[in-house]
Enzyme design. Structure first.
Site, PDB file in Angstrom:
ATOM      1  N   GLU A 122       9.645  18.695 -24.543  1.00 46.45           N
ATOM      2  CA  GLU A 122       8.383  19.410 -23.384  1.00 46.45           C
ATOM      3  C   GLU A 122       9.274  20.174 -22.348  1.00 46.45           C
ATOM      4  OE1 GLU A 122       5.726  17.280 -21.991  1.00 46.45           O
ATOM      5  OE2 GLU A 122       6.533  15.079 -22.255  1.00 46.45           O
TER       6      GLU A 122
ATOM      7  N   ARG B 295      -2.429  21.640 -13.353  1.00 42.60           N
ATOM      8  CA  ARG B 295      -1.652  20.747 -13.639  1.00 42.60           C
ATOM      9  C   ARG B 295      -1.949  20.574 -15.644  1.00 42.60           C
ATOM     10  NH1 ARG B 295       0.984  16.125 -10.341  1.00 42.60           N
ATOM     11  NH2 ARG B 295       2.246  15.596 -11.904  1.00 42.60           N
TER      12      ARG B 295
ATOM     13  N   HIS C 231       7.887   9.623 -26.792  1.00 40.61           N
ATOM     14  CA  HIS C 231       6.787  10.391 -25.931  1.00 40.61           C
ATOM     15  C   HIS C 231       6.707  12.085 -26.608  1.00 40.61           C
ATOM     16  CE1 HIS C 231       3.568  11.559 -23.269  1.00 40.61           C
ATOM     17  NE2 HIS C 231       5.065  12.346 -22.846  1.00 40.61           N
TER      18      HIS C 231
ATOM     19  N   HIS D 119      -0.976  16.549 -25.264  1.00 37.56           N
ATOM     20  CA  HIS D 119      -0.783  14.791 -24.963  1.00 37.56           C
ATOM     21  C   HIS D 119      -2.207  14.224 -25.426  1.00 37.56           C
ATOM     22  CE1 HIS D 119       2.912  16.708 -22.702  1.00 37.56           C
ATOM     23  NE2 HIS D 119       3.053  15.870 -22.213  1.00 37.56           N
TER      24      HIS D 119
ATOM     25  N   HIS E  95      -0.685  11.687 -27.134  1.00 40.83           N
ATOM     26  CA  HIS E  95      -0.698  10.483 -26.502  1.00 40.83           C
ATOM     27  C   HIS E  95      -1.929   9.112 -27.711  1.00 40.83           C
ATOM     28  CE1 HIS E  95      -0.841  11.205 -22.440  1.00 40.83           C
ATOM     29  NE2 HIS E  95       0.212  10.350 -22.400  1.00 40.83           N
TER      30      HIS E  95
ATOM     31  N   ARG F 128       1.242  -1.096   0.070  1.00 39.50           N
ATOM     32  CA  ARG F 128       0.403   0.357   0.236  1.00 39.50           C
ATOM     33  C   ARG F 128       0.567   0.896  -0.031  1.00 39.50           C
ATOM     34  NH1 ARG F 128      -3.362  -3.082   3.822  1.00 39.50           N
ATOM     35  NH2 ARG F 128      -4.449  -4.535   2.897  1.00 39.50           N
TER      36      ARG F 128
ATOM     37  N   LYS G  51       2.784  11.635 -10.465  1.00 40.46           N
ATOM     38  CA  LYS G  51       2.295  10.483 -11.258  1.00 40.46           C
ATOM     39  C   LYS G  51       3.057  10.131 -11.878  1.00 40.46           C
ATOM     40  CE  LYS G  51      -0.408  14.365 -13.745  1.00 40.46           C
ATOM     41  NZ  LYS G  51      -1.243  14.540 -15.155  1.00 40.46           N
TER      42      LYS G  51
ATOM     43  N   ASN H  78       0.017  19.533 -19.526  1.00 41.68           N
ATOM     44  CA  ASN H  78      -1.037  18.078 -21.294  1.00 41.68           C
ATOM     45  C   ASN H  78      -0.924  18.702 -22.665  1.00 41.68           C
ATOM     46  OD1 ASN H  78      -0.850  16.178 -18.807  1.00 41.68           O
ATOM     47  ND2 ASN H  78      -3.423  16.789 -18.655  1.00 41.68           N
TER      48      ASN H  78
ATOM     49  N   GLU I 229      -4.231  17.542  -9.759  1.00 39.65           N
ATOM     50  CA  GLU I 229      -4.955  18.016 -11.020  1.00 39.65           C
ATOM     51  C   GLU I 229      -6.077  18.365 -11.511  1.00 39.65           C
ATOM     52  OE1 GLU I 229      -2.877  16.231 -15.185  1.00 39.65           O
ATOM     53  OE2 GLU I 229      -4.729  16.531 -16.233  1.00 39.65           O
TER      54      GLU I 229
ATOM     55  N   LYS J  83       7.476  23.514 -12.823  1.00 41.58           N
ATOM     56  CA  LYS J  83       6.668  21.945 -12.604  1.00 41.58           C
ATOM     57  C   LYS J  83       6.573  21.780 -10.752  1.00 41.58           C
ATOM     58  CE  LYS J  83       5.537  17.462 -13.599  1.00 41.58           C
ATOM     59  NZ  LYS J  83       5.466  16.186 -14.153  1.00 41.58           N
TER      60      LYS J  83
HETATM   61  P1  NAD Z   1      12.175   6.317 -22.086  1.00 43.35           P
HETATM   62  O1  NAD Z   1      12.455   6.283 -20.520  1.00 43.35           O
HETATM   63  O2  NAD Z   1      11.504   4.903 -22.748  1.00 43.35           O
HETATM   64  O3  NAD Z   1      13.620   6.786 -22.216  1.00 43.35           O
HETATM   65  C1  NAD Z   1      14.236   6.659 -23.958  1.00 43.35           C
HETATM   66  C2  NAD Z   1      14.957   5.896 -24.007  1.00 43.35           C
HETATM   67  O4  NAD Z   1      16.285   6.009 -23.266  1.00 43.35           O
HETATM   68  C3  NAD Z   1      15.389   4.713 -23.335  1.00 43.35           C
HETATM   69  O5  NAD Z   1      15.784   3.467 -24.659  1.00 43.35           O
HETATM   70  C4  NAD Z   1      16.412   4.705 -22.352  1.00 43.35           C
HETATM   71  O6  NAD Z   1      16.908   3.418 -22.125  1.00 43.35           O
HETATM   72  C5  NAD Z   1      17.338   5.807 -22.804  1.00 43.35           C
HETATM   73  N1  NAD Z   1      18.223   6.271 -21.996  1.00 43.35           N
HETATM   74  C6  NAD Z   1      17.508   6.712 -20.799  1.00 43.35           C
HETATM   75  N2  NAD Z   1      18.131   7.466 -19.794  1.00 43.35           N
HETATM   76  C7  NAD Z   1      19.999   7.475 -21.043  1.00 43.35           C
HETATM   77  C8  NAD Z   1      21.135   7.735 -20.144  1.00 43.35           C
HETATM   78  N3  NAD Z   1      21.534   8.960 -19.450  1.00 43.35           N
HETATM   79  N4  NAD Z   1      22.202   7.456 -21.514  1.00 43.35           N
HETATM   80  C9  NAD Z   1      21.702   6.192 -22.403  1.00 43.35           C
HETATM   81  N5  NAD Z   1      20.560   6.093 -22.308  1.00 43.35           N
HETATM   82  C10 NAD Z   1      19.182   6.680 -21.652  1.00 43.35           C
HETATM   83  O7  NAD Z   1      11.235   7.139 -22.079  1.00 43.35           O
HETATM   84  P2  NAD Z   1      11.794   9.059 -21.925  1.00 43.35           P
HETATM   85  O8  NAD Z   1      11.502  10.078 -22.566  1.00 43.35           O
HETATM   86  O9  NAD Z   1      12.164   9.553 -20.994  1.00 43.35           O
HETATM   87  O10 NAD Z   1      10.027   8.747 -20.642  1.00 43.35           O
HETATM   88  C11 NAD Z   1       9.003   9.087 -21.451  1.00 43.35           C
HETATM   89  C12 NAD Z   1       7.177   7.758 -20.541  1.00 43.35           C
HETATM   90  O11 NAD Z   1       7.436   9.420 -19.583  1.00 43.35           O
HETATM   91  C13 NAD Z   1       6.272   8.255 -21.148  1.00 43.35           C
HETATM   92  O12 NAD Z   1       5.914   7.124 -20.794  1.00 43.35           O
HETATM   93  C14 NAD Z   1       5.318   9.372 -20.783  1.00 43.35           C
HETATM   94  O13 NAD Z   1       4.408   9.190 -20.399  1.00 43.35           O
HETATM   95  C15 NAD Z   1       6.070   9.256 -19.385  1.00 43.35           C
HETATM   96  N6  NAD Z   1       6.039  10.706 -18.351  1.00 43.35           N
HETATM   97  C16 NAD Z   1       5.358  10.659 -17.429  1.00 43.35           C
HETATM   98  C17 NAD Z   1       5.254  12.358 -16.955  1.00 43.35           C
HETATM   99  C18 NAD Z   1       4.705  12.249 -15.209  1.00 43.35           C
HETATM  100  O14 NAD Z   1       4.157  12.894 -15.261  1.00 43.35           O
HETATM  101  N7  NAD Z   1       5.005  10.584 -14.693  1.00 43.35           N
HETATM  102  C19 NAD Z   1       5.452  12.782 -17.915  1.00 43.35           C
HETATM  103  C20 NAD Z   1       5.968  13.029 -19.187  1.00 43.35           C
HETATM  104  C21 NAD Z   1       6.114  11.665 -19.690  1.00 43.35           C
HETATM  105  N1  GLY Z   2       1.422  15.365 -17.822  1.00 46.56           N
HETATM  106  C1  GLY Z   2       2.530  16.038 -16.469  1.00 46.56           C
HETATM  107  C2  GLY Z   2       1.922  16.134 -15.283  1.00 46.56           C
HETATM  108  O1  GLY Z   2       0.837  16.608 -14.944  1.00 46.56           O
HETATM  109  O2  GLY Z   2       3.030  16.131 -14.064  1.00 46.56           O
END
Ligand code: NAD
Ligand code: GLY
Length: 358
Positions: free
Chosen positions: A179, A235, A259, A242, A246, A115, A137, A239, A231, A221
């Site tokens: 972003e 917040r 992404h 997005h 998405h 939990r 998130k 998006n 949100e 942020k």
């Molecule tokens: P990702 O985690 O897939 O990373 C991108 C690629 O880069 C992967 O292949 C990873 O292995 C590689 N990588 C990362 N750091 C590296 C480094 N230093 N050296 C070598 N390779 C490296 O993608 P991302 O773009 O980091 O994140 C996208 C995700 O984040 C999506 O799923 C999206 O929905 C999510 N997201 C979440 C929020 C939130 O608020 N939680 C906000 C924006 C995006």
């Molecule tokens: N969509 C990014 C966030 O709200 O954190």
């Protein structure tokens, strides 16, 4: 390098941006049993260095294949089982070492295990450093839609070592810049102008310029999250682009566009749609397109996008309310707002027209 705070009362936490964090011996105390969660790109590069930095060689590594298609319930279950097999308990800490995929998945596992246990975000992609690691998130994708399962669960801390960006593939770096642009586009025209001026330095990964951009985004942020953690209002502006993005990710089975690229297309569509509705000037939409293109990001709909499928998918987005489309639109750079009453037929016409122009 700055230390910022996400102010959430007793759940407040620091964002540390340190050049060379992973080389700083034992400066990052972790109490209780821990587990490093990473992917098969990042784990081999940085897990050992991280363990050395925290002085915890006993901390095991759980690693999964990299990529958005892996951010799913199957991997989530595997991770929970690994946490149990490693004997993690309520005083344990999960260390999410990777991009947004690892941060979202590991954070969600931490939110659900017993939990809710502690986790620390150690983002290694630009996108994760400036967005996904901050704000709590967490979640995974379903075939039906992006991030459809998840929870709000704030980390204990965010540790950013900007030197790891040296190994981030160029495509992923550019995706992160999408972003970064978003922060200027939604609420900070001054920052947008600064990005236009500093584009070359950013693309060259100039350390000072990058650190400034990362700190700026994290500060923005942190402020938004502190004011609207779950949100209910402001917040949602994060998006911007997005809902389009998405839907494009789902249509491409999470593997055609990364992404940030989908968000870049989505932001330009949101801006162009705002112009189409007479809400904003074409000049600002063009400025956005120019900056995204300069960062090597796509801005147009992928070839042969099925517009009916796109609109159907957009209606399934979790930001839709009672099946009604809800979009973040803008009145121009730095002036995003929530548009609750989107006419799906009108949007469809706009998108058909936009796809013909590609
Ligand atoms: P990702 O985690 O897939 O990373 C991108 C690629 O880069 C992967 O292949 C990873 O292995 C590689 N990588 C990362 N750091 C590296 C480094 N230093 N050296 C070598 N390779 C490296 O993608 P991302 O773009 O980091 O994140 C996208 C995700 O984040 C999506 O799923 C999206 O929905 C999510 N997201 C979440 C929020 C939130 O608020 N939680 C906000 C924006 C995006
Ligand atoms: N969509 C990014 C966030 O709200 O954190």
């Amino acid at each position: 390098m700055p230390e910022l705070t996400v102010s959430l009362g007793k759940r407040s936490y620091p964002i540390r941006i340190i050049d060379g964090l992973f080389n700083t011996a034992a400066s990052l105390p972790i109490v209780g049993p821990c587990l490093v969660v990473s992917d098969d790109n990042v784990g081999p590069l940085y897990a050992e260095r991280l363990k050395r930095a925290i002085g915890r060689n006993d901390c095991p590594l759980w690693q999964m294949p990299a990529g958005e298609p892996e951010k799913n319930l199957g991997r989530f279950t595997e991770l929970l089982q690994a946490m149990a097999a490693q004997g993690l308990s309520r005083n344990s800490t999960v260390l999410a070492l990777g991009g947004g995929v690892i941060g979202d998945l590991a954070g969600f596992a931490a939110a659900c295990y017993m939990r809710g246990i502690a986790y620390i975000q150690i983002p290694t992609s630009l996108l994760a450093m400036i967005d996904s690691s901050v704000g709590g998130k967490t979640g995974v994708d379903l075939d039906a839609g992006k991030n459809l399962v998840g929870a709000f669960h704030q980390p204990q801390a965010v540790w950013i070592d900007t030197t790891v960006l040296a190994t981030l593939p160029d495509r992923e770096f550019r995706a992160g810049l999408a972003e970064v642009v978003k922060y200027g586009a939604i609420a900070d025209a001054g920052f947008f102008g600064w990005l236009e001026q500093q584009a070359d330095e950013l693309l060259a990964k100039d350390p000072g310029t990058l650190a400034e951009a990362i700190a700026h985004c994290c500060r923005q942020k942190a402020g938004v999250v502190a004011r609207d953690e779950t949100e209910q209002g402001e917040r949602a502006l994060l998006n911007f682009g997005h809902t389009f993005g998405h839907a494009l990710e789902v249509l491409g089975d999470y593997s055609t566009l990364v992404h940030g690229e989908a968000v870049a297309i989505g932001m330009h569509l949101a801006a162009a749609y705002s112009t189409h509705l007479g809400l904003a000037s074409d000049a600002d939409s063009l400025r956005l397109k120019r900056l995204l293109s300069r960062f090597g990001l796509p801005t147009g709909l992928p070839h042969r996008t099925d517009i009916d499928q796109l609109v159907t998918q957009m209606r399934l987005d979790k930001k839709a309310v009672s099946g009604n489309l809800r979009l973040i639109l803008w009145h121009g750079i730095g002036q995003a707002f929530i548009a609750d009453t989107i006419d799906a037929a009108q949007l469809r016409n706009f998108l058909s027209h936009a796809s013909e122009q590609e």
